[in-house]
Design a protein around this motif. Structure first.
Motif, mmCIF file in Angstrom:
data_model
loop_
_atom_site.group_PDB
_atom_site.id
_atom_site.type_symbol
_atom_site.label_atom_id
_atom_site.label_comp_id
_atom_site.label_asym_id
_atom_site.label_seq_id
_atom_site.Cartn_x
_atom_site.Cartn_y
_atom_site.Cartn_z
ATOM 1 N N ASN A 64 36.672 -22.302 7.826
ATOM 2 C CA ASN A 64 36.364 -21.224 8.768
ATOM 3 C C ASN A 64 37.619 -20.507 9.246
ATOM 4 N N ILE A 65 38.666 -21.242 9.539
ATOM 5 C CA ILE A 65 39.924 -20.616 9.967
ATOM 6 C C ILE A 65 40.419 -19.671 8.879
ATOM 7 N N SER A 66 40.441 -20.166 7.656
ATOM 8 C CA SER A 66 40.912 -19.349 6.537
ATOM 9 C C SER A 66 40.043 -18.114 6.342
ATOM 10 N N ASN A 67 38.748 -18.318 6.316
ATOM 11 C CA ASN A 67 37.815 -17.229 6.044
ATOM 12 C C ASN A 67 37.721 -16.221 7.191
ATOM 13 N N ASP A 68 37.659 -16.703 8.403
ATOM 14 C CA ASP A 68 37.427 -15.818 9.551
ATOM 15 C C ASP A 68 38.692 -15.178 10.117
ATOM 16 N N PHE A 69 39.838 -15.809 9.902
ATOM 17 C CA PHE A 69 41.067 -15.287 10.514
ATOM 18 C C PHE A 69 42.148 -14.958 9.495
ATOM 19 N N CYS A 70 42.556 -15.926 8.707
ATOM 20 C CA CYS A 70 43.670 -15.703 7.768
ATOM 21 C C CYS A 70 43.363 -14.609 6.748
ATOM 22 N N ASN A 71 42.239 -14.721 6.087
ATOM 23 C CA ASN A 71 41.890 -13.752 5.046
ATOM 24 C C ASN A 71 41.654 -12.352 5.597
ATOM 25 N N THR A 76 46.048 -12.782 15.688
ATOM 26 C CA THR A 76 46.116 -12.891 17.149
ATOM 27 C C THR A 76 44.819 -13.425 17.753
ATOM 28 N N ASN A 77 43.715 -13.388 17.024
ATOM 29 C CA ASN A 77 42.445 -13.919 17.514
ATOM 30 C C ASN A 77 42.215 -15.370 17.097
ATOM 31 N N CYS A 78 43.065 -15.880 16.234
ATOM 32 C CA CYS A 78 42.897 -17.219 15.668
ATOM 33 C C CYS A 78 43.174 -18.297 16.724
ATOM 34 N N PRO A 79 42.353 -19.358 16.756
ATOM 35 C CA PRO A 79 42.597 -20.442 17.712
ATOM 36 C C PRO A 79 43.882 -21.226 17.416
ATOM 37 N N LEU A 80 44.464 -21.051 16.239
ATOM 38 C CA LEU A 80 45.714 -21.732 15.895
ATOM 39 C C LEU A 80 46.940 -20.848 16.108
ATOM 40 N N TYR A 81 46.747 -19.653 16.583
ATOM 41 C CA TYR A 81 47.826 -18.665 16.673
ATOM 42 C C TYR A 81 49.046 -19.164 17.448
ATOM 43 N N LYS A 85 53.196 -20.055 12.434
ATOM 44 C CA LYS A 85 54.436 -19.354 12.109
ATOM 45 C C LYS A 85 54.233 -17.861 11.871
ATOM 46 N N THR A 86 53.003 -17.393 11.697
ATOM 47 C CA THR A 86 52.784 -15.973 11.416
ATOM 48 C C THR A 86 53.297 -15.091 12.550
ATOM 49 N N LYS A 87 53.263 -15.585 13.779
ATOM 50 C CA LYS A 87 53.715 -14.756 14.897
ATOM 51 C C LYS A 87 55.239 -14.550 14.849
ATOM 52 N N GLU A 88 55.944 -15.419 14.131
ATOM 53 C CA GLU A 88 57.377 -15.235 13.968
ATOM 54 C C GLU A 88 57.680 -14.012 13.122
ATOM 55 N N ASP A 89 56.733 -13.638 12.256
ATOM 56 C CA ASP A 89 56.913 -12.474 11.379
ATOM 57 C C ASP A 89 56.464 -11.179 12.034
ATOM 58 N N SER A 90 55.818 -11.293 13.192
ATOM 59 C CA SER A 90 55.287 -10.083 13.862
ATOM 60 C C SER A 90 56.357 -9.320 14.589
#
Length: 90
Positions: A64-71, A76-81, A85-90
């Motif tokens: 669900n994380i992959s399908n609903d957020f990553c893909n 920024t809406n992801c519960p793992l945000y 590490k993605t926020k380091e690239d923002s």
């Protein structure tokens, strides 16, 4: 009647699960060999057992994380945000 055991003994981790694991500092490398993937699967199962979470739910959660957020690039809406590490690239 047949009695089925729904417990997963192995979580079939795919590249998305490995990427989520890397981005959230669970593993140190994006490229894992088969033994490392098996070990990661076992660690998810053991961690889930300690928390009372069935491996089926861990597998579903990762999907669900992959399908609903990553893909969908909805980081920024992801519960793992907060841990990702993605926020380091923002």
């Amino acid at each position: 009647m047949c009695k089925f055991n729904d417990k997963l003994g192995y979580i079939p981790l795919d590249r998305h699960d490995i990427e989520i694991s890397y981005l959230n500092n669970i593993i140190d490398d994006r490229k894992l060999n088969n033994n490392q993937i098996e070990e990661l699967s076992s660690l998810y199962i053991k961690s889930g057992e300690k928390l009372g979470i069935d491996a089926n739910l861990i597998d579903k959660y990762l999907w669900n994380i992959s399908n609903d957020f990553c893909n969908k690039k909805k980081c920024t809406n992801c519960p793992l945000y907060d841990d990702c590490k993605t926020k380091e690239d923002s």
